[in-house]
Design a protein around this motif. Structure first.
Motif, mmCIF file in Angstrom:
data_model
loop_
_atom_site.group_PDB
_atom_site.id
_atom_site.type_symbol
_atom_site.label_atom_id
_atom_site.label_comp_id
_atom_site.label_asym_id
_atom_site.label_seq_id
_atom_site.Cartn_x
_atom_site.Cartn_y
_atom_site.Cartn_z
ATOM 1 N N ILE A 72 0.827 -1.203 0.000
ATOM 2 C CA ILE A 72 0.000 0.000 0.000
ATOM 3 C C ILE A 72 0.865 1.258 0.000
ATOM 4 C CG2 ILE A 72 -1.588 1.339 1.437
ATOM 5 C CD1 ILE A 72 -2.875 -1.364 2.212
ATOM 6 N N TYR A 73 1.972 1.224 0.737
ATOM 7 C CA TYR A 73 2.769 2.441 0.888
ATOM 8 C C TYR A 73 3.687 2.688 -0.304
ATOM 9 C CZ TYR A 73 5.602 6.047 3.107
ATOM 10 O OH TYR A 73 6.243 7.227 3.400
ATOM 11 N N PHE A 74 4.278 1.603 -0.866
ATOM 12 C CA PHE A 74 5.266 1.792 -1.933
ATOM 13 C C PHE A 74 4.696 1.554 -3.326
ATOM 14 C CE2 PHE A 74 7.981 0.522 1.746
ATOM 15 C CZ PHE A 74 8.617 1.739 1.919
ATOM 16 N N VAL A 75 3.723 0.637 -3.448
ATOM 17 C CA VAL A 75 3.267 0.291 -4.801
ATOM 18 C C VAL A 75 2.108 1.179 -5.255
ATOM 19 C CG1 VAL A 75 2.382 -1.561 -6.267
ATOM 20 C CG2 VAL A 75 4.048 -2.083 -4.478
ATOM 21 N N LEU A 76 1.170 1.466 -4.348
ATOM 22 C CA LEU A 76 0.012 2.269 -4.751
ATOM 23 C C LEU A 76 0.403 3.634 -5.328
ATOM 24 C CD1 LEU A 76 -2.926 1.572 -2.251
ATOM 25 C CD2 LEU A 76 -2.412 0.545 -4.458
ATOM 26 N N PRO A 77 1.410 4.334 -4.757
ATOM 27 C CA PRO A 77 1.800 5.617 -5.360
ATOM 28 C C PRO A 77 2.202 5.478 -6.827
ATOM 29 C CG PRO A 77 2.764 5.405 -3.192
ATOM 30 C CD PRO A 77 2.124 4.086 -3.504
ATOM 31 N N GLU A 78 2.798 4.349 -7.182
ATOM 32 C CA GLU A 78 3.172 4.145 -8.584
ATOM 33 C C GLU A 78 1.939 4.023 -9.458
ATOM 34 O OE1 GLU A 78 5.994 1.014 -9.128
ATOM 35 O OE2 GLU A 78 7.403 1.870 -7.668
ATOM 36 N N LEU A 79 0.824 3.657 -8.846
ATOM 37 C CA LEU A 79 -0.436 3.585 -9.590
ATOM 38 C C LEU A 79 -1.202 4.896 -9.454
ATOM 39 C CD1 LEU A 79 -1.535 0.029 -8.349
ATOM 40 C CD2 LEU A 79 -0.319 0.587 -10.463
ATOM 41 N N GLY A 80 -0.554 5.894 -8.882
ATOM 42 C CA GLY A 80 -1.181 7.213 -8.801
ATOM 43 C C GLY A 80 -2.008 7.439 -7.553
ATOM 44 N N ILE A 81 -1.935 6.529 -6.569
ATOM 45 C CA ILE A 81 -2.694 6.735 -5.328
ATOM 46 C C ILE A 81 -1.731 7.147 -4.226
ATOM 47 C CG2 ILE A 81 -4.243 5.687 -3.635
ATOM 48 C CD1 ILE A 81 -5.014 3.667 -5.837
ATOM 49 N N GLN A 82 -1.768 8.422 -3.868
ATOM 50 C CA GLN A 82 -0.852 8.921 -2.846
ATOM 51 C C GLN A 82 -1.489 8.830 -1.460
ATOM 52 O OE1 GLN A 82 2.219 9.798 -3.128
ATOM 53 N NE2 GLN A 82 2.383 9.780 -5.383
ATOM 54 N N LEU A 83 -0.773 8.222 -0.541
ATOM 55 C CA LEU A 83 -1.271 8.123 0.829
ATOM 56 C C LEU A 83 -0.148 8.547 1.763
ATOM 57 C CD1 LEU A 83 -2.917 4.591 0.620
ATOM 58 C CD2 LEU A 83 -4.137 6.751 0.856
ATOM 59 N N SER A 84 -0.519 9.188 2.867
ATOM 60 C CA SER A 84 0.489 9.452 3.887
ATOM 61 C C SER A 84 0.853 8.129 4.547
ATOM 62 C CB SER A 84 -0.055 10.429 4.928
ATOM 63 O OG SER A 84 -0.977 9.757 5.751
ATOM 64 N N ALA A 85 2.004 8.101 5.226
ATOM 65 C CA ALA A 85 2.421 6.864 5.882
ATOM 66 C C ALA A 85 1.380 6.439 6.923
ATOM 67 C CB ALA A 85 3.785 7.050 6.549
ATOM 68 N N LEU A 86 0.820 7.431 7.645
ATOM 69 C CA LEU A 86 -0.184 7.100 8.656
ATOM 70 C C LEU A 86 -1.431 6.492 8.008
ATOM 71 C CD1 LEU A 86 -1.007 7.246 11.665
ATOM 72 C CD2 LEU A 86 -1.993 9.489 11.187
ATOM 73 N N GLN A 87 -1.897 7.143 6.924
ATOM 74 C CA GLN A 87 -3.071 6.604 6.214
ATOM 75 C C GLN A 87 -2.796 5.193 5.714
ATOM 76 O OE1 GLN A 87 -3.386 9.653 3.259
ATOM 77 N NE2 GLN A 87 -5.012 10.762 4.365
ATOM 78 N N ALA A 88 -1.607 4.998 5.134
ATOM 79 C CA ALA A 88 -1.266 3.685 4.591
ATOM 80 C C ALA A 88 -1.286 2.633 5.693
ATOM 81 C CB ALA A 88 0.104 3.722 3.917
ATOM 82 N N SER A 89 -0.775 2.986 6.875
ATOM 83 C CA SER A 89 -0.731 1.981 7.940
ATOM 84 C C SER A 89 -2.128 1.657 8.446
ATOM 85 C CB SER A 89 0.172 2.450 9.089
ATOM 86 O OG SER A 89 -0.373 3.603 9.691
ATOM 87 N N ILE A 90 -2.995 2.658 8.554
ATOM 88 C CA ILE A 90 -4.376 2.391 8.996
ATOM 89 C C ILE A 90 -5.102 1.520 7.981
ATOM 90 C CG2 ILE A 90 -6.636 3.451 9.399
ATOM 91 C CD1 ILE A 90 -5.189 5.759 10.761
ATOM 92 N N ILE A 91 -4.970 1.883 6.707
ATOM 93 C CA ILE A 91 -5.657 1.091 5.681
ATOM 94 C C ILE A 91 -5.086 -0.321 5.622
ATOM 95 C CG2 ILE A 91 -6.045 0.883 3.185
ATOM 96 C CD1 ILE A 91 -6.151 3.965 3.123
ATOM 97 N N GLY A 92 -3.755 -0.413 5.671
ATOM 98 C CA GLY A 92 -3.120 -1.726 5.597
ATOM 99 C C GLY A 92 -3.577 -2.650 6.725
ATOM 100 N N LEU A 93 -3.506 -2.157 7.949
ATOM 101 C CA LEU A 93 -3.913 -2.991 9.085
ATOM 102 C C LEU A 93 -5.419 -3.238 9.067
ATOM 103 C CD1 LEU A 93 -1.741 -1.444 11.923
ATOM 104 C CD2 LEU A 93 -1.777 -3.862 11.294
ATOM 105 N N GLY A 94 -6.186 -2.224 8.684
ATOM 106 C CA GLY A 94 -7.645 -2.363 8.641
ATOM 107 C C GLY A 94 -8.060 -3.436 7.654
ATOM 108 N N VAL A 95 -7.459 -3.424 6.474
ATOM 109 C CA VAL A 95 -7.793 -4.429 5.464
ATOM 110 C C VAL A 95 -7.337 -5.808 5.935
ATOM 111 C CG1 VAL A 95 -7.261 -5.247 3.144
ATOM 112 C CG2 VAL A 95 -7.821 -2.841 3.519
ATOM 113 N N ALA A 96 -6.107 -5.882 6.453
ATOM 114 C CA ALA A 96 -5.568 -7.176 6.887
ATOM 115 C C ALA A 96 -6.475 -7.793 7.944
ATOM 116 C CB ALA A 96 -4.155 -7.004 7.433
#
Ligand code: ATP
Ligand code: MG
Lengths: 221, 242
Positions: A72-96
């Motif tokens: 979420i943090y490193f690959v999504l930006p390459e697809l044009g989805i920018q997330l802050s590190a905090l947002q990425a961690s919340i989404i990552g853990l939330g989805v997991a």
């Protein structure tokens, strides 16, 4: 351990603790909503829904959380989805954790015997009333203790956010230790602070389990 | 008051009811007997709309039973059902189980519902178990709670689906006593049972169901002692000799 060290480190660590709590609450909320949706999809008679939910749950459960975070943090930006590190961690853990929540919720709903629902219908109760008076009260009792455990797991796994530069408590500790070499003091403090957050949750879960165990559990007859 | 007219019912390709007709008058006790899989439960479930039927008609006091209609919940309050596995609500106490329908379906005030529930529980011999949880009771006690729960809706008829089959033999008597009392008070009852002595003593009429059809029916004494149909004779020989 110097007392002055403790007073110097504590404010920094507490700032980290605040972010730890933010990640935990954010991820818990996200995993709850997503988990409920997945559970209902999986129980749905529409096969497209149940298959989609089942596949999603299996894929998520089969991946290490840290890999999901990196993705979420490193690959999504390459697809044009920018997330802050905090947002990425919340989404990552939330989805997991939504995958685990979904299984937990599903188990709660499925544990209610069909016979009880028929008995409710036979005294003229409508579906919504049955949901409210028969299914949900029991499903919540069954799902609440595992839900508390999930909250504890999310709290602990929020430390994984340190790997994607979020300055939560573990990362704050690492930074202090790296510059002061006070490893013992720093990591003892970090451990104690985690316990301050997790132990009340654990005690709460234990109490819930005892409480529900005493009144009515399951549908054994 | 219950009028079943040539109903047919299939599950997938299998036709399990092949034209069942049955009329139950007010105050009448009808026992349904028959081998496993003959469709006894399905008949009861169709009567109070837990199951739909494909053809024919069922009316209760001249109102059509139609699972899809808005009316169905109201009809269900008029016909109670007692199940083999009791199906009490395990998260509610005995008295709460009995009050559930009056309070939440009939919108009666809680105090009134509670007074009535306790009276019913006393009637079925459970006045001392009012605040217990179902899983603290024996099967026979649970089944009597289930009967009280059905009675609390003040139904015009009650359907019993093998109410004593899940019970230890020594607990069967208490449940049958309650049912006998109900019959004597004039309750309309349709009872699926393997208790032939109960059927003989209490039933006004016995119907023998076989392969989705009522093969023979008649007054209890005649049907149970001098069945005319070969299938009935076979069946009775087996249940009475086991
Ligand atoms: N929901 C269902 N789906 C498919 N088949 C069903 C369903 N319910 C019942 N059946 C079938 O319908 C037939 C009649 O079942 P029913 O339960 O009415 O029999 P029964 O006379 O009550 O038997 P028992 O004495 O074993 O309770 C059986 O062959 C059963 O397998
Ligand atoms: Mg049956």
């Amino acid at each position: 351990m110097e007392f002055s060290d403790i007073t110097a480190f504590l404010p920094i660590l507490l700032k980290g603790a605040l972010i730890t709590v933010q990640i935990t609450i954010g991820a818990l909320l996200l995993s709850t909503l997503l988990g409920l949706l997945l559970a209902l999809m999986k129980l749905s008679p529409v096969r497209a829904f149940s298959i989609t939910a089942g596949t999603f749950i299996n894929v998520v459960r089969g991946l290490p959380i840290i890999v999901q975070l990196f993705y979420i943090y490193f690959v999504l930006p390459e697809l044009g989805i920018q997330l802050s590190a905090l947002q990425a961690s919340i989404i990552g853990l939330g989805v997991a954790y939504s995958a685990y929540q979904a299984e937990n919720f599903r188990a709660g709903i499925e544990a209610i015997e069909a016979g009880q629902i028929e008995a409710a219908r036979s005294i003229g109760m409508k579906s919504k009333l049955i949901m409210r008076r028969v299914v949900l009260p029991q499903a919540i009792r069954i799902a609440l203790p595992p839900y508390g455990n999930t909250a504890v797991m999310i709290l602990k796994d929020s430390s994984l956010a340190s790997t994607i530069t979020v300055a939560e408590m573990t990362r704050a500790g690492q930074l202090i230790a790296a510059s002061t070499f006070q490893n013992t003091t720093v990591y003892t403090l970090v451990a104690l602070l985690y316990l301050c957050l997790s132990l009340p949750l654990i005690f709460g879960v234990n109490r819930l389990e005892r409480y529900f165990g005493k009144s009515a559990k399951g549908g054994k007859s | 008051m219950i009028n079943i007219n040539a109903i047919h019912k299939s599950f997938g390709d299998v036709e399990v009811l092949k034209g069942v007709s049955l009329t139950v008058a007010k105050g009448e006790v009808v026992c349904l007997i028959g081998p496993s899989g003959s469709g006894k439960s399905t008949v009861l479930r169709c009567i109070n709309g837990l199951e739909s039927y494909d053809q024919g008609s069922i009316t209760i006091n001249d109102r059509q039973v139609d699972v899809a209609s808005k009316d169905i919940n109201d009809l269900r309050t008029q016909v109670g059902m007692v199940f083999q596995r009791f199906n009490l609500f395990p998260h509610r106490t005995v008295v709460e189980n009995v009050m559930e329908g009056p309070i939440f379906v009939k919108n009666e005030p809680r105090e009134k519902a509670q007074v009535q529930a306790i009276a019913l529980l006393e009637k079925v011999g459970l006045g001392d178990k009012v605040h217990a949880y179902p899983q603290q009771l024996s099967g026979g006690q649970q089944q009597r709670v289930a009967i009280a729960r059905a009675l609390a809706m003040q139904p015009e008829a009650i359907l019993f689906d093998e109410p004593t089959s899940a019970l230890d033999p020594e607990l069967v008597g208490d449940v049958l006593t309650v049912m006998r009392d109900l019959a004597n008070e004039g309750m309309t009852m349709v009872v699926v049972t393997h208790e032939m002595s109960f059927a003989k003593e209490v039933a006004d009429r016995v119907c023998f169901l076989y392969g989705g059809q009522i093969v023979e029916s008649g007054d209890a004494h005649t049907l149970l002692t001098q069945p005319s149909h070969e299938r009935t004779q076979d069946f009775l020989r087996r249940v009475l000799n086991h």
